[in-house]
Motif scaffolding. Sequence first.
Motif, PDB file in Angstrom:
ATOM      1  N   SER A 348      14.182  28.651  54.620  1.00 41.99           N
ATOM      2  CA  SER A 348      13.797  29.991  55.084  1.00 41.99           C
ATOM      3  C   SER A 348      13.732  30.966  53.937  1.00 41.99           C
ATOM      4  N   THR A 349      13.065  32.064  54.165  1.00 44.64           N
ATOM      5  CA  THR A 349      13.078  33.216  53.286  1.00 44.64           C
ATOM      6  C   THR A 349      13.496  34.409  54.140  1.00 44.64           C
ATOM      7  N   GLY A 350      14.591  35.038  53.750  1.00 41.40           N
ATOM      8  CA  GLY A 350      15.078  36.155  54.539  1.00 41.40           C
ATOM      9  C   GLY A 350      16.571  36.073  54.762  1.00 41.40           C
ATOM     10  N   ASN A 351      17.091  37.024  55.501  1.00 39.80           N
ATOM     11  CA  ASN A 351      18.537  37.162  55.649  1.00 39.80           C
ATOM     12  C   ASN A 351      19.121  36.362  56.805  1.00 39.80           C
ATOM     13  N   THR A 352      18.286  35.843  57.696  1.00 46.37           N
ATOM     14  CA  THR A 352      18.796  35.132  58.859  1.00 46.37           C
ATOM     15  C   THR A 352      18.032  33.831  59.059  1.00 46.37           C
ATOM     16  N   LEU A 353      18.789  32.775  59.347  1.00 46.40           N
ATOM     17  CA  LEU A 353      18.174  31.478  59.646  1.00 46.40           C
ATOM     18  C   LEU A 353      18.949  30.860  60.800  1.00 46.40           C
ATOM     19  N   GLU A 354      18.220  30.513  61.850  1.00 47.37           N
ATOM     20  CA  GLU A 354      18.842  29.998  63.076  1.00 47.37           C
ATOM     21  C   GLU A 354      18.341  28.595  63.371  1.00 47.37           C
ATOM     22  N   LEU A 355      19.281  27.703  63.724  1.00 48.40           N
ATOM     23  CA  LEU A 355      18.934  26.355  64.143  1.00 48.40           C
ATOM     24  C   LEU A 355      19.304  26.193  65.609  1.00 48.40           C
ATOM     25  N   SER A 356      18.382  25.648  66.396  1.00 47.68           N
ATOM     26  CA  SER A 356      18.632  25.411  67.813  1.00 47.68           C
ATOM     27  C   SER A 356      18.638  23.910  68.072  1.00 47.68           C
ATOM     28  N   PHE A 357      19.483  23.483  69.027  1.00 50.38           N
ATOM     29  CA  PHE A 357      19.605  22.073  69.363  1.00 50.38           C
ATOM     30  C   PHE A 357      19.084  21.831  70.783  1.00 50.38           C
ATOM     31  N   ALA A 358      18.644  20.610  71.047  1.00 48.88           N
ATOM     32  CA  ALA A 358      18.084  20.281  72.354  1.00 48.88           C
ATOM     33  C   ALA A 358      19.130  20.354  73.461  1.00 48.88           C
ATOM     34  N   GLY A 359      20.368  20.142  73.106  1.00 51.77           N
ATOM     35  CA  GLY A 359      21.467  20.203  74.062  1.00 51.77           C
ATOM     36  C   GLY A 359      22.760  20.442  73.317  1.00 51.77           C
ATOM     37  N   PRO A 360      23.904  20.495  74.017  1.00 45.44           N
ATOM     38  CA  PRO A 360      25.198  20.701  73.357  1.00 45.44           C
ATOM     39  C   PRO A 360      25.416  19.673  72.241  1.00 45.44           C
ATOM     40  N   THR A 361      25.699  20.166  71.042  1.00 47.07           N
ATOM     41  CA  THR A 361      25.763  19.310  69.850  1.00 47.07           C
ATOM     42  C   THR A 361      27.037  19.597  69.074  1.00 47.07           C
ATOM     43  N   ALA A 362      27.769  18.536  68.723  1.00 51.73           N
ATOM     44  CA  ALA A 362      29.003  18.685  67.949  1.00 51.73           C
ATOM     45  C   ALA A 362      28.672  18.906  66.479  1.00 51.73           C
ATOM     46  N   ILE A 363      29.283  19.929  65.882  1.00 50.24           N
ATOM     47  CA  ILE A 363      29.042  20.294  64.484  1.00 50.24           C
ATOM     48  C   ILE A 363      30.386  20.563  63.813  1.00 50.24           C
ATOM     49  N   ASN A 364      30.543  20.088  62.575  1.00 48.37           N
ATOM     50  CA  ASN A 364      31.751  20.451  61.820  1.00 48.37           C
ATOM     51  C   ASN A 364      31.496  20.672  60.323  1.00 48.37           C
ATOM     52  N   HIS A 365      30.258  20.530  59.882  1.00 48.02           N
ATOM     53  CA  HIS A 365      29.909  20.752  58.478  1.00 48.02           C
ATOM     54  C   HIS A 365      28.557  21.461  58.383  1.00 48.02           C
ATOM     55  N   GLY A 385      28.220  30.359  65.446  1.00 47.36           N
ATOM     56  CA  GLY A 385      27.778  29.374  66.411  1.00 47.36           C
ATOM     57  C   GLY A 385      27.722  29.948  67.806  1.00 47.36           C
ATOM     58  N   SER A 386      26.802  29.423  68.611  1.00 42.75           N
ATOM     59  CA  SER A 386      26.662  29.856  69.999  1.00 42.75           C
ATOM     60  C   SER A 386      26.779  28.643  70.920  1.00 42.75           C
ATOM     61  N   GLU A 387      27.732  28.709  71.845  1.00 43.48           N
ATOM     62  CA  GLU A 387      27.934  27.618  72.784  1.00 43.48           C
ATOM     63  C   GLU A 387      27.005  27.726  73.989  1.00 43.48           C
ATOM     64  N   ASP A 388      26.579  28.964  74.310  1.00 45.75           N
ATOM     65  CA  ASP A 388      25.733  29.171  75.486  1.00 45.75           C
ATOM     66  C   ASP A 388      24.316  29.622  75.151  1.00 45.75           C
ATOM     67  N   GLY A 389      24.043  29.746  73.840  1.00 48.83           N
ATOM     68  CA  GLY A 389      22.718  30.186  73.421  1.00 48.83           C
ATOM     69  C   GLY A 389      22.540  31.687  73.418  1.00 48.83           C
ATOM     70  N   LEU A 415      24.942  25.108  71.029  1.00 48.48           N
ATOM     71  CA  LEU A 415      23.506  25.062  71.310  1.00 48.48           C
ATOM     72  C   LEU A 415      22.705  25.634  70.150  1.00 48.48           C
ATOM     73  N   LYS A 416      23.345  26.548  69.395  1.00 45.63           N
ATOM     74  CA  LYS A 416      22.687  27.167  68.251  1.00 45.63           C
ATOM     75  C   LYS A 416      23.709  27.410  67.143  1.00 45.63           C
ATOM     76  N   ILE A 417      23.212  27.454  65.923  1.00 44.63           N
ATOM     77  CA  ILE A 417      24.012  27.873  64.786  1.00 44.63           C
ATOM     78  C   ILE A 417      23.124  28.733  63.902  1.00 44.63           C
ATOM     79  N   ARG A 418      23.704  29.762  63.293  1.00 38.02           N
ATOM     80  CA  ARG A 418      22.867  30.607  62.444  1.00 38.02           C
ATOM     81  C   ARG A 418      23.601  31.019  61.186  1.00 38.02           C
ATOM     82  N   LEU A 419      22.819  31.247  60.167  1.00 41.14           N
ATOM     83  CA  LEU A 419      23.272  31.825  58.902  1.00 41.14           C
ATOM     84  C   LEU A 419      22.819  33.270  58.862  1.00 41.14           C
ATOM     85  N   ARG A 420      23.747  34.167  58.532  1.00 39.53           N
ATOM     86  CA  ARG A 420      23.388  35.559  58.280  1.00 39.53           C
ATOM     87  C   ARG A 420      23.856  35.939  56.888  1.00 39.53           C
ATOM     88  N   VAL A 421      22.922  36.287  56.032  1.00 40.30           N
ATOM     89  CA  VAL A 421      23.253  36.760  54.691  1.00 40.30           C
ATOM     90  C   VAL A 421      23.561  38.247  54.785  1.00 40.30           C
TER      91      VAL A 421
END
Length: 571
Positions: A348-365, A385-389, A415-421
Motif C-alpha cells: 500500500s501507499t498511505g497511512n492505513t492498510l486493511e486486510l479482510s478475511f473470508a471468515g473468522p481467522t486466527a492470527i498471532n504474527h 484487529g476486528s472480531e466483528d468487522g 475478520l479484519k486486521i489493519r495497520l495505521r501509521v
Amino acid sequence: MKNIGLLISFCVWLLGSAEAQVTKNEYPLPSAAQVRWQMYENIMFIHLSPATWQGREYDDWSSSVEDIRLSKLNTDQWCEVAHSWGAKMILFVAKHAGGFCWWQTETSDYGIKNTPWKRGKGDVLWELSRSCKKYALDLGVYVYPGDEQWGAGIGSGGRTKDPAKQAEYNRIYRQQLTEVLTKYGPMREVWFDGNCYIPVEDLLAEYASDAVILQSKSANIRWVGNEDGYAPYPNWYTVNEADLKTGVSTALHSNVNGNVYAPVEADVPFLKNKGHKWFWAPNTEHLIPTQDQLMNLYYHSVGRGSVLLMNATPDTSGMIPRSHVEVYAAFGKELEQRFEKPIKSSTSTGNTLELSFAGPTAINHSILQEELPLGQRIMEYVLEGSEDGKNWNQLCTGSSVGNKKIDYFPTVVLLKIRLRVLKAKDTPHIRNFAVYNVKSTLDDISRNQKEKPLVIGHWEADTYSDGEWKDLELDLTPHVNSIGQYDITFSTLAYDFTNTAPTGLEFSDWRLEMYGEDGPQNITQLAKNATTFRITRSQQTLDEYRTILRLKVKRKPSKSSGEITIKRLTY
C-alpha cells in the motif's frame, strides 16, 4: 489580472519546489549497495584461523603452520550450510588479529602458502569465491586492520606500538586489502573490526564502491554494539554524519533525524549457548544454541529491521561439523514453516492498510516492510484487529519498521486486521504487510507469552542525562494481572565501547502503585545498583485497580540504549 495569475502560478511553483526540496533533504536515502545488503537479512560469518587448532579465541602462534592441513576442506559445504538457513552472503575472515592470511600473498610469511595444504599452493579465499558463485551467494571479507606480529594488536585499528613501523605496515596492509578486493570477484561487504586508522579510503572508493563498509572513515553501516545478535528497538537507520565518521558508530548513535543513512548489523557467535566462541574448539558441543535461542536471535535482529550476521566455525578439517549443520538446517526449516506462506498479504501507499478475511481467522504474527529505496519513513504505528468487522481493538504498537518488523501477540480470531501509521517522515510505502498464525512446538511460541520477557519500553542514547534525574512511569496493569512474581529488567543493548566510563542506568525513589495505594512491600531491587526490580502480586483484585511503577532514572556517564522487559516468574 493576467500578471496576478502568473504571479500566483509562480508562487505555487516556488512553494511546491521548496516543499519538494525540504522533503528530499528531510531524511537520507540508502544507496543501492545498502538496499541490497539489507535485503540479505541473514549473512553467515566464517571464522577460521590458527586459533582453531589452538582451541583459543585469538591466535598466539603456539601452533605450527604444519598443523594446518585442511584434510576435508569443502567450501561448497559452507555455501550449502548458508543456504540451509537462508543466508544470502558469506563474510569470510581472511585475516584475523594473529596475521595469518588465507590467500596467496607475498606480504607475509604467515599464511596458507606456508602450510602443507596443496603443497603451499592453496588459496581458501579463491576456493570460497568460486563456491559462492556456484551457489549464487554474495561474498564479503574481513581483513583485520591490525597484526599482532607488527605490534598492532587487538583494538589497535592498525596502529603499531612502535611508530617507526607504521609507514611500512601501512604499505603492507594496503597491499593486502588491494589483493582481496581485486582478485576474488566483487566484495559486497568489507569489515574493519575495531576501526581502521590506516588510510584506505582511496582503495575502497576504487575497488569497493558497490559494497557496504563496517567501521573506518568510509563506514556506511554500523556495528550493533554487542555480540548478542540483538538490535535495540526502535532501530533507526539514520545517524549524524559526525558520529559515523568516527569509524566506531554503533546502534547507540541511531538518530531518527540523522543526516546520513547507515543501518545496523547484529553479529553473534554460533557457539553461544551459555558461552561465547567465534572459533571452533574441541569439547564445545554444549555451546550449540537451541532452536528457541536461534528464533530469539532472529526476532530481535531481522525482526527489528537489522541484518543478522551469525557465525559458522569450520573445524580443523576445514568442514563445518555435522552437529552444527543439523542445527542450521533445522533453524532454516523453522523460519520457512513460520513465514514462507502468509495467511494474507498486501502492499500500500498511505497511512492505513486493511486486510479482510473470508471468515473468522486466527492470527498471532504480522510482518511489516517498507519500500527501502524510499528510505525509512514510518516513525509510529498501531496494529488493530476486528472480531466483528466493525469494532477495533489494539493488538500492538511500534515505531521503526524499515526492512522488516515482526510483531507477535496472543492468538486472536479476526475478520479484519489493519495497520495505521500514526507518524511518518513522508507518505508511507508498504512493500509488504503480511499476517500469520504461527504454530510451533518451540518454547518461544508454545509457552504462555507472559512467562517470557515482554518488551514494555525502550530508551535511546539521549533519553536520559547523567546529571539530572528524570521521572519514568510504567503502566504494568496489562501485564501484572494474575497472582505471582514479575521481574522488570532494564537491559542495555548498545553502548559507546570507546568510552571507558561506566554505562547503563541508575535508579532512585521507586514506588509501586498496587491495589489502589503505594505498596513498597511489593517491589524489591534485586541487588544494589541492579537493573532488575521484582514485583510480587499476592492478591487478586478488581480490574479497576492499576499497577503503576514510578521511579527516577538517570544514565551513567557513558551513553547507552536498551529495552525494558517484564517477565512472570515460573518455578
